[in-house]
Design a protein around this motif. Sequence first.
Motif, short mmCIF file in Angstrom:
data_model
loop_
_atom_site.label_atom_id
_atom_site.label_comp_id
_atom_site.label_asym_id
_atom_site.label_seq_id
_atom_site.Cartn_x
_atom_site.Cartn_y
_atom_site.Cartn_z
N GLY A 1 -51.58 18.73 -43.04
CA GLY A 1 -52.61 18.07 -43.84
C GLY A 1 -52.20 17.76 -45.25
O GLY A 1 -51.30 18.36 -45.81
N PHE A 2 -52.80 16.75 -45.86
CA PHE A 2 -52.50 16.34 -47.23
C PHE A 2 -53.68 15.50 -47.72
O PHE A 2 -53.60 14.27 -47.73
N PRO A 3 -54.81 16.10 -48.11
CA PRO A 3 -56.01 15.32 -48.46
C PRO A 3 -55.86 14.57 -49.78
O PRO A 3 -55.15 15.02 -50.67
N ARG A 4 -56.52 13.46 -49.89
CA ARG A 4 -56.55 12.67 -51.11
C ARG A 4 -57.92 12.87 -51.75
O ARG A 4 -58.86 12.13 -51.47
N THR A 5 -58.02 13.90 -52.58
CA THR A 5 -59.29 14.30 -53.15
C THR A 5 -59.17 14.57 -54.64
O THR A 5 -58.07 14.62 -55.18
N VAL A 6 -60.32 14.77 -55.29
CA VAL A 6 -60.32 15.13 -56.71
C VAL A 6 -59.58 16.46 -56.89
O VAL A 6 -58.82 16.63 -57.85
N ALA A 7 -59.75 17.39 -55.97
CA ALA A 7 -59.05 18.67 -56.07
C ALA A 7 -57.54 18.46 -56.06
O ALA A 7 -56.81 19.12 -56.80
N GLN A 8 -57.06 17.53 -55.26
CA GLN A 8 -55.63 17.22 -55.23
C GLN A 8 -55.20 16.63 -56.57
O GLN A 8 -54.14 16.97 -57.10
N ALA A 9 -56.01 15.73 -57.13
CA ALA A 9 -55.70 15.13 -58.43
C ALA A 9 -55.64 16.20 -59.52
O ALA A 9 -54.75 16.19 -60.37
N PRO B 1 -63.82 8.80 -55.47
CA PRO B 1 -64.08 9.79 -56.53
C PRO B 1 -62.83 10.11 -57.37
O PRO B 1 -62.95 10.43 -58.55
N VAL B 2 -61.65 9.99 -56.76
CA VAL B 2 -60.41 10.23 -57.50
C VAL B 2 -60.22 9.13 -58.55
O VAL B 2 -59.80 9.40 -59.68
N LEU B 3 -60.57 7.90 -58.18
CA LEU B 3 -60.49 6.80 -59.15
C LEU B 3 -61.42 7.08 -60.34
O LEU B 3 -61.03 6.86 -61.49
N GLU B 4 -62.60 7.56 -60.06
CA GLU B 4 -63.54 7.88 -61.14
C GLU B 4 -62.99 9.02 -62.02
O GLU B 4 -63.13 8.99 -63.23
N TYR B 5 -62.35 9.99 -61.40
CA TYR B 5 -61.73 11.09 -62.13
C TYR B 5 -60.71 10.55 -63.13
O TYR B 5 -60.71 10.91 -64.31
N TYR B 6 -59.82 9.64 -62.66
CA TYR B 6 -58.82 9.07 -63.55
C TYR B 6 -59.43 8.10 -64.57
O TYR B 6 -58.93 7.97 -65.68
N ARG B 7 -60.50 7.41 -64.19
CA ARG B 7 -61.19 6.52 -65.13
C ARG B 7 -61.71 7.33 -66.31
O ARG B 7 -61.55 6.95 -67.47
N LYS B 8 -62.33 8.47 -66.03
CA LYS B 8 -62.88 9.33 -67.09
C LYS B 8 -61.78 9.87 -67.99
O LYS B 8 -62.01 10.12 -69.17
N LYS B 9 -60.57 10.04 -67.45
CA LYS B 9 -59.44 10.53 -68.25
C LYS B 9 -58.78 9.39 -69.04
O LYS B 9 -57.86 9.64 -69.81
N GLY B 10 -59.23 8.16 -68.83
CA GLY B 10 -58.67 7.01 -69.53
C GLY B 10 -57.32 6.56 -68.99
O GLY B 10 -56.58 5.86 -69.69
N LEU B 11 -56.99 6.92 -67.77
CA LEU B 11 -55.68 6.59 -67.19
C LEU B 11 -55.73 5.44 -66.19
O LEU B 11 -54.69 4.91 -65.80
N LEU B 12 -56.93 5.04 -65.77
CA LEU B 12 -57.07 4.06 -64.68
C LEU B 12 -56.99 2.63 -65.20
O LEU B 12 -57.68 2.26 -66.15
N LYS B 13 -56.16 1.83 -64.54
CA LYS B 13 -56.07 0.40 -64.82
C LYS B 13 -56.23 -0.31 -63.48
O LYS B 13 -55.40 -0.16 -62.58
N SER B 14 -57.34 -1.04 -63.31
CA SER B 14 -57.64 -1.71 -62.04
C SER B 14 -57.18 -3.16 -62.06
O SER B 14 -57.31 -3.85 -63.07
N PHE B 15 -56.66 -3.60 -60.92
CA PHE B 15 -56.22 -4.97 -60.72
C PHE B 15 -56.90 -5.48 -59.46
O PHE B 15 -56.66 -4.97 -58.38
#
Length: 187
Positions: A50-58, A141-155
């Motif tokens: 297993g390898f989940p893609r979750t906020v906990a993983q981030a 939710p991981v995208l939202e996590y990174y958005r709140k940290k100011g790291l997300l750039k969407s294209f």
Amino acid sequence: MVVPPLLRAVIMGPPGSGKGTVSARIIKHFGMKHLSSGDLLRDNMQKKTGFPRTVAQAEALDKERQIDTVIDLDVPFETIKCRLTARWIHPASGRVYNLEFSPPKVQGIDDITGEPLVQRDDDKPETVTKRLQAYDEQTKPVLEYYRKKGLLKSFSGTETNKIWPHIYAFLKTKLPDVSQKDVATPR
């Protein structure tokens, strides 16, 4: 000896959004290394680890390494459904064909070896909707996590070739282009 700048970037997007294509172009232009979480995920699934893609993983990743930027490929799900169900691969080489925009010369046959192409189970029409729903529920939710940290750039867009110049321009603000090709027209 010149040491290239270090940039730890995560590329996110739904299955079939063009992460592999964008990664190959980043490697070509900026000389970065690529680690595919999709390949890791498939490997872990085969091993039943297993390898989940979750906020906990981030959050766990943040504890191990500082992420500098997160590139989000925002491609509509309908576009992705068409891409994935039209995608066929040559298993031995990993060559990917798309029946709509980069088909093999002979349907169902690899252009180079003449061996049969296969459709991954994940790309079969009956599983695509489930994959996209899982992405929406687990990864957004991981995208939202990174958005709140100011790291997300969407294209946003429906074609990698139209999204890529924007990604290229963004990365040019962080890294030098190391490719030997014409940099005026990034491909």
